[in-house]
Enzyme design. Structure first.
Site, PDB file in Angstrom:
ATOM      1  N   PRO A   2       0.835  -1.202   0.000  1.00 31.07           N
ATOM      2  CA  PRO A   2       0.000   0.000   0.000  1.00 31.07           C
ATOM      3  C   PRO A   2       0.876   1.260   0.000  1.00 31.07           C
ATOM      4  O   PRO A   2       1.909   1.305   0.644  1.00 31.07           O
ATOM      5  CB  PRO A   2      -0.804  -0.103   1.292  1.00 31.07           C
ATOM      6  CG  PRO A   2      -0.083  -1.061   2.146  1.00 31.07           C
ATOM      7  CD  PRO A   2       0.720  -1.956   1.258  1.00 31.07           C
ATOM      8  N   GLU A   3       0.481   2.235  -0.777  1.00 22.58           N
ATOM      9  CA  GLU A   3       1.183   3.513  -0.776  1.00 22.58           C
ATOM     10  C   GLU A   3       0.338   4.540  -0.026  1.00 22.58           C
ATOM     11  O   GLU A   3      -0.745   4.232   0.469  1.00 22.58           O
ATOM     12  CB  GLU A   3       1.454   3.956  -2.217  1.00 22.58           C
ATOM     13  CG  GLU A   3       2.483   3.049  -2.914  1.00 22.58           C
ATOM     14  CD  GLU A   3       3.186   3.732  -4.068  1.00 22.58           C
ATOM     15  OE1 GLU A   3       3.214   4.984  -4.098  1.00 22.58           O
ATOM     16  OE2 GLU A   3       3.709   3.031  -4.941  1.00 22.58           O
ATOM     17  N   HIS A 100      -4.825 -15.766  10.264  1.00 23.10           N
ATOM     18  CA  HIS A 100      -4.065 -14.519  10.098  1.00 23.10           C
ATOM     19  C   HIS A 100      -4.807 -13.277  10.599  1.00 23.10           C
ATOM     20  O   HIS A 100      -4.370 -12.179  10.338  1.00 23.10           O
ATOM     21  CB  HIS A 100      -3.625 -14.297   8.646  1.00 23.10           C
ATOM     22  CG  HIS A 100      -2.990 -15.491   8.009  1.00 23.10           C
ATOM     23  ND1 HIS A 100      -1.860 -16.081   8.513  1.00 23.10           N
ATOM     24  CD2 HIS A 100      -3.344 -16.210   6.917  1.00 23.10           C
ATOM     25  CE1 HIS A 100      -1.546 -17.117   7.753  1.00 23.10           C
ATOM     26  NE2 HIS A 100      -2.421 -17.221   6.782  1.00 23.10           N
ATOM     27  N   ARG A 119       1.448 -12.351   5.653  1.00 22.07           N
ATOM     28  CA  ARG A 119       2.914 -12.371   5.548  1.00 22.07           C
ATOM     29  C   ARG A 119       3.603 -11.723   6.741  1.00 22.07           C
ATOM     30  O   ARG A 119       4.820 -11.821   6.890  1.00 22.07           O
ATOM     31  CB  ARG A 119       3.350 -11.706   4.242  1.00 22.07           C
ATOM     32  CG  ARG A 119       2.839 -12.498   3.037  1.00 22.07           C
ATOM     33  CD  ARG A 119       3.131 -11.792   1.734  1.00 22.07           C
ATOM     34  NE  ARG A 119       4.567 -11.734   1.453  1.00 22.07           N
ATOM     35  CZ  ARG A 119       5.089 -11.059   0.428  1.00 22.07           C
ATOM     36  NH1 ARG A 119       4.315 -10.376  -0.371  1.00 22.07           N
ATOM     37  NH2 ARG A 119       6.388 -11.078   0.223  1.00 22.07           N
TER      38      ARG A 119
END
Ligand code: ZN
Length: 283
Positions: A2-3, A100, A119
């Site tokens: 994500p930016e 998760h 992750r």
């Protein structure tokens, strides 16, 4: 990854569920993500009221009435989901817990915030609210690209001494915070600047031109994220990832969008990352 616009979209999506609301239950399902969670994190968060939800670079900062601030970083694959119905905007029922789901907050308004990160490159930390700017992840960051400290003469001065390509200079978080690969490619295309051009070799006028262009590129993406929020709320409550069309990013071999330009978008690798650009429009 994500930016800044995606993180800002997450912040805006979380805001109605979290701001002004008290965390009635904090569930922390493992000892760490990228780094260990702070000590007694669940205990320190339980009963705390979120007074303000801010963003610095790619970090969401939740200021609490306990004089601590919760820092949230989505990392590569972190996802925030809102369920419950505090303002009639989100999906009504809480989804089944998933693998998760590492951190879950139940708010007193009925909202549930779930942080899922397969992750585990994401991070959460608790820091004193009066020293967020000295946190190791934040201390060395340059100004916010949408803030007042990022302006034409600042950028020109920072680029003047840089013998690196402009692409690398704009990705340098000490020069400007939160810009990533996608939006740097897009900004350089709009500015007509080749990604390999040395930062120091840019004329002052071209360096200046980057400031409003960077702001526009980010603002447009944030607006696209805002419109996507309405859909996400109605769908599964997941925040932050939205469809956005790019001029050059991911368009290798496709025709340049500049009217009358006959070139195709090229791709080169710089510092291990792809730069997409038009060889004709960008000099
Ligand atoms: Zn072109």
């Amino acid at each position: 990854m994500p930016e800044l616009p995606e993180v800002e979209t997450v912040r805006r999506g979380l805001q109605p569920a979290m701001e002004g609301a008290t965390i009635t239950r904090a569930q922390v399902n493992r000892p760490d993500l990228r780094w260990p969670f702070p000590e007694r994190m669940a205990e320190r968060l339980t009963g705390a009221k979120v007074t303000q939800l801010r963003r610095r670079s790619k970090y969401v900062l939740a200021d609490l009435d306990t004089n601590e601030t919760l820092l949230i970083h989505l990392g590569m694959s972190g996802r925030m989901t809102v369920s419950g119905d505090p303002l009639g905007q989100f999906t009504h029922t809480h989804p089944k817990a998933e693998k998760h789901d590492h951190v879950v907050f139940d708010m007193h308004n009925g909202a549930r915030i779930t942080f899922n990160d397969p992750r585990r490159f994401g991070a959460m930390d608790l820091l004193p609210s009066n020293s967020t700017e000295t946190h190791p992840l934040i201390a060395k960051l340059g100004p916010e690209p949408l803030g007042n400290d990022f302006h034409e003469s600042y950028l020109a001065a920072r680029l003047a001494g840089k013998n690196t390509p402009i692409k690398s200079a704009l990705l340098d978080q000490r020069i400007v915070a939160g810009l990533g690969n996608i939006y740097v490619c897009e900004a350089l295309f709009r500015a007509g600047i080749a990604p390999k051009r040395k930062a120091a070799a840019l004329s002052q006028a071209r360096a200046h031109s980057l400031v409003p262009i960077i702001r526009d590129v980010l603002q447009e993406a944030i607006e696209a994220g805002g419109s996507s929020l309405r859909d996400f709320r109605q769908a599964d409550g997941e925040l932050g990832y939205f469809q956005h069309s790019f001029d050059v990013y991911g368009r290798e071999g496709e025709p340049c969008k500049t009217p009358d330009c006959t070139s195709k978008i090229g791709r080169i690798t710089q510092s291990g990352r792809s730069s997409f650009y038009c060889p004709q429009c960008q000099r």
